[in-house]
Write a protein that holds these residues in place. Structure first.
Motif, mmCIF file in Angstrom:
data_model
loop_
_atom_site.group_PDB
_atom_site.id
_atom_site.type_symbol
_atom_site.label_atom_id
_atom_site.label_comp_id
_atom_site.label_asym_id
_atom_site.label_seq_id
_atom_site.Cartn_x
_atom_site.Cartn_y
_atom_site.Cartn_z
ATOM 1 N N GLU A 1 0.851 -1.195 0.000
ATOM 2 C CA GLU A 1 0.000 0.000 0.000
ATOM 3 C C GLU A 1 0.893 1.254 0.000
ATOM 4 O OE1 GLU A 1 -2.303 -0.547 3.536
ATOM 5 O OE2 GLU A 1 -3.257 -2.363 2.772
ATOM 6 N N THR A 2 1.546 1.488 -1.144
ATOM 7 C CA THR A 2 2.554 2.551 -1.226
ATOM 8 C C THR A 2 1.970 3.927 -0.923
ATOM 9 O OG1 THR A 2 3.450 1.232 -3.024
ATOM 10 C CG2 THR A 2 4.463 3.360 -2.656
ATOM 11 N N VAL A 3 0.808 4.227 -1.501
ATOM 12 C CA VAL A 3 0.217 5.557 -1.311
ATOM 13 C C VAL A 3 -0.113 5.799 0.166
ATOM 14 C CG1 VAL A 3 -1.689 7.061 -1.944
ATOM 15 C CG2 VAL A 3 -0.689 5.569 -3.657
ATOM 16 N N ALA A 4 -0.664 4.791 0.828
ATOM 17 C CA ALA A 4 -0.984 4.922 2.255
ATOM 18 C C ALA A 4 0.294 5.121 3.072
ATOM 19 C CB ALA A 4 -1.731 3.682 2.728
ATOM 20 N N ALA A 5 1.347 4.385 2.695
ATOM 21 C CA ALA A 5 2.624 4.521 3.405
ATOM 22 C C ALA A 5 3.172 5.935 3.263
ATOM 23 C CB ALA A 5 3.629 3.500 2.870
ATOM 24 N N ILE A 6 3.051 6.491 2.057
ATOM 25 C CA ILE A 6 3.521 7.865 1.819
ATOM 26 C C ILE A 6 2.764 8.844 2.699
ATOM 27 C CG2 ILE A 6 3.556 9.739 0.117
ATOM 28 C CD1 ILE A 6 4.317 7.678 -2.006
ATOM 29 N N THR A 7 1.431 8.703 2.713
ATOM 30 C CA THR A 7 0.601 9.602 3.530
ATOM 31 C C THR A 7 1.000 9.532 4.998
ATOM 32 O OG1 THR A 7 -1.172 9.023 2.016
ATOM 33 C CG2 THR A 7 -1.787 10.305 3.947
ATOM 34 N N GLU A 8 1.190 8.316 5.478
ATOM 35 C CA GLU A 8 1.559 8.114 6.875
ATOM 36 C C GLU A 8 2.914 8.737 7.182
ATOM 37 O OE1 GLU A 8 -0.834 6.316 8.591
ATOM 38 O OE2 GLU A 8 0.220 6.924 10.409
ATOM 39 N N LEU A 9 3.887 8.546 6.273
ATOM 40 C CA LEU A 9 5.227 9.099 6.467
ATOM 41 C C LEU A 9 5.196 10.620 6.499
ATOM 42 C CD1 LEU A 9 7.798 7.009 4.442
ATOM 43 C CD2 LEU A 9 7.963 7.662 6.816
ATOM 44 N N ILE A 10 4.364 11.226 5.651
ATOM 45 C CA ILE A 10 4.270 12.685 5.635
ATOM 46 C C ILE A 10 3.772 13.167 6.997
ATOM 47 C CG2 ILE A 10 3.035 14.645 4.623
ATOM 48 C CD1 ILE A 10 3.110 13.162 1.961
ATOM 49 N N LYS A 11 2.792 12.446 7.554
ATOM 50 C CA LYS A 11 2.272 12.819 8.883
ATOM 51 C C LYS A 11 3.381 12.737 9.932
ATOM 52 C CE LYS A 11 -1.902 10.459 8.674
ATOM 53 N NZ LYS A 11 -2.893 9.640 9.368
ATOM 54 N N ILE A 12 4.192 11.674 9.850
ATOM 55 C CA ILE A 12 5.294 11.515 10.804
ATOM 56 C C ILE A 12 6.282 12.659 10.655
ATOM 57 C CG2 ILE A 12 7.316 10.096 11.339
ATOM 58 C CD1 ILE A 12 5.657 7.621 10.696
ATOM 59 N N LEU A 13 6.618 12.999 9.399
ATOM 60 C CA LEU A 13 7.625 14.036 9.160
ATOM 61 C C LEU A 13 7.142 15.417 9.549
ATOM 62 C CD1 LEU A 13 9.205 12.671 5.893
ATOM 63 C CD2 LEU A 13 10.441 13.221 7.987
ATOM 64 N N GLU A 14 5.824 15.621 9.550
ATOM 65 C CA GLU A 14 5.304 16.925 9.994
ATOM 66 C C GLU A 14 5.657 17.168 11.451
ATOM 67 O OE1 GLU A 14 1.163 16.967 8.964
ATOM 68 O OE2 GLU A 14 1.613 17.341 6.847
ATOM 69 N N ILE A 15 5.737 16.061 12.208
ATOM 70 C CA ILE A 15 6.094 16.194 13.623
ATOM 71 C C ILE A 15 7.601 16.055 13.826
ATOM 72 C CG2 ILE A 15 5.684 15.305 15.945
ATOM 73 C CD1 ILE A 15 3.079 14.061 14.804
ATOM 74 N N TYR A 16 8.184 15.029 13.188
ATOM 75 C CA TYR A 16 9.615 14.768 13.383
ATOM 76 C C TYR A 16 10.377 15.169 12.130
ATOM 77 C CZ TYR A 16 7.887 11.980 17.254
ATOM 78 O OH TYR A 16 7.269 11.563 18.397
ATOM 79 N N MET A 17 10.533 16.475 11.938
ATOM 80 C CA MET A 17 11.104 16.971 10.685
ATOM 81 C C MET A 17 12.553 16.590 10.451
ATOM 82 S SD MET A 17 9.445 20.714 10.381
ATOM 83 C CE MET A 17 8.405 20.739 11.812
ATOM 84 N N THR A 18 13.232 16.165 11.521
ATOM 85 C CA THR A 18 14.654 15.863 11.343
ATOM 86 C C THR A 18 14.944 14.372 11.266
ATOM 87 O OG1 THR A 18 14.903 15.979 13.724
ATOM 88 C CG2 THR A 18 15.447 17.966 12.476
ATOM 89 N N ASP A 19 13.909 13.555 11.161
ATOM 90 C CA ASP A 19 14.146 12.112 11.178
ATOM 91 C C ASP A 19 14.679 11.614 9.822
ATOM 92 O OD1 ASP A 19 12.352 9.068 11.239
ATOM 93 O OD2 ASP A 19 14.142 9.552 12.392
ATOM 94 N N ILE A 20 15.967 11.321 9.813
ATOM 95 C CA ILE A 20 16.655 10.935 8.571
ATOM 96 C C ILE A 20 16.051 9.687 7.957
ATOM 97 C CG2 ILE A 20 18.897 10.279 7.608
ATOM 98 C CD1 ILE A 20 19.136 12.967 8.659
#
Lengths: 208, 230
Positions: free
Chosen positions: B142-161
């Motif tokens: 589920e690539t699209v769902a994974a992308i959406t989820e990752l964007i949500k994570i990065l909104e909070i943890y902007m420095t997570d490499i």
């Protein structure tokens, strides 16, 4: 031009080619891997012999610059051995997914323009090392008139089941770790992606 | 000719003594490298036979063995390590995450997701657990769902490499080269000396420039040129 009747060609895969595909998958079990198949075409017998393969990448499979470099070098190597590029193999990291993506289809089509034949072998991840008498690959052929990729079953392993068991045993003994792919070569140019020692090892296996 | 064992000399991890096993596992923990076969073989011997020699380190080793054992298909050892940890640290979220890993390995994704959702309700900022959700989506294709989820994570943890890396790969697989380029730019800013990021960035730019060039050429040469297919 008139329409041609599509005649199914039989593909036979050598132990060397199949073995290296399996080794490549075993070396990078959590990643997608791919590579090129080289061999000979016998129009008289309507058959293709996949004599060997060159493992290409285990990272950045979707990006083209290094793929173009690799295909050029593999073509030169194949010609030096009296062979031609006859196909492409690909293993996806997801366990149950062996479907063709657009990138895979375009790589397969590119190969079939420069060669008389081309097949795409998608690795069936569930079958690697678990099946002793079935090839862990699904073959897809590009039907010229329709430009669609259809699965064909007309494929066999030269040497059959005994070879399969020996290859599985080789994996269990960790020998797959010696496999060099084009990515390894890009990291260290001394690394030889023609894999002469693994080729020799597999040849000697067959003689047992 | 040489036997399988001779040719495979040194390629299959072997346990020799508990101290070198312990040291090897320490090094791997420090480097963060993925050497699952080695960790599983050496770690199994350590926890089964030399637990008393390890002191407090024994629990970190138990934790280290679980994903490695799962990686090589040794569910039995993974379960045993989990049981020992669960017994010692009954309420721990850290141990619960390992339970989730066991479920994922058995492909019981719905149960794993329920477990992770549970944890996130109590600990909404648990980054490791949030990432497990992305992993499940990836495993299911589920690539699209994974992308959406990752964007949500990065909104909070902007420095997570790790997340930027993963997102770049997902965008590349979806042929969204401009978005992949953005992620790679973040990675280059974070680690300007890491040549691998520059390399990936160059290849993504090449691919997106090539796509633009192709479109222009198709306009100029409507009959099409088959060498442009890549």
């Amino acid at each position: 031009s008139s329409t041609r009747v599509y005649i199914m060609m039989h593909y036979s895969v050598s132990a060397k080619a199949y073995g290296k595909i399996i080794f490549h998958c075993a070396k990078y079990p959590h990643r997608a891997v791919n590579g090129v198949l080289i061999g000979t075409i016998s129009k008289k017998d309507n058959s293709v012999q996949v004599q060997d393969c060159v493992p290409l990448f285990h990272a950045k499979l979707d990006l083209t610059p290094m793929l173009e470099v690799a295909l050029t070098q593999v073509e030169i190597y194949a010609i030096s051995k009296g062979l031609s590029i006859v196909g492409y193999y690909h293993a996806k990291p997801q366990l149950d997914d062996s479907s063709l993506t657009d990138t895979i289809k375009s790589i397969g089509s590119k190969i079939s323009q420069n060669s008389d034949v081309s097949c795409v072998l998608m690795v069936d991840n569930r079958k690697i090392l678990t099946s002793h008498n079935e090839l862990a690959v699904k073959m897809f052929i590009n039907q010229e008139q329709t430009n669609q990729w259809k699965e064909q079953r007309n494929i066999s392993l030269m040497g059959g089941d005994p070879v399969m068991s020996l290859l599985i045993k080789a994996v269990e003994n960790g020998i797959f770790q010696k496999l060099i792919d084009f990515d390894n070569h890009l990291d260290c140019v001394d690394a030889d992606w023609t894999n002469p020692s693994i080729n020799k090892f597999i040849e000697e296996l067959k003689e047992q | 000719m040489a036997s399988f064992e001779e040719v495979g000399e040194g390629l299959v991890p072997k346990f020799t003594d508990w101290m070198s096993a312990r040291d090897a596992l320490r090094d791997i923990r420090e480097e963060g490298s993925r050497e699952s076969h080695k960790v599983a073989v050496l770690g199994k011997q350590l926890v089964e036979k030399y637990a008393s020699k390890l002191g407090d380190e024994v629990w970190v080793v138990h934790e280290q063995v679980i994903p490695s054992a799962l990686d090589i298909g040794d569910h039995h050892t993974a379960e045993a390590c989990y049981k020992a940890l669960h017994h010692k640290f009954p309420g721990s979220t850290r141990v619960k995450r390992l339970e989730g890993l066991l479920l994922e390995a058995k492909e019981e994704y719905d149960d794993a997701l329920a477990l992770y959702t549970d944890i996130l309700e109590k600990e909404p900022t648990n980054l490791l657990i949030a990432k497990r959700r992305v992993t499940i989506q990836k495993a299911r294709g589920e690539t699209v769902a994974a992308i959406t989820e990752l964007i949500k994570i990065l909104e909070i943890y902007m420095t997570d490499i790790e997340s930027w890396n993963e997102l770049a790969d997902l965008y590349i697989s979806e042929h969204s080269y401009e978005k992949a380029a953005f992620c790679l730019e973040e990675l280059i800013l974070a680690n300007p000396h890491n040549y691998l990021n520059h390399q990936r960035y160059a290849e993504v730019l090449y691919k997106s420039l090539f796509a633009i060039l192709k479109e222009q050429l198709i306009v100029l040469m409507p009959q099409g040129n088959t060498s442009l297919q890549l």
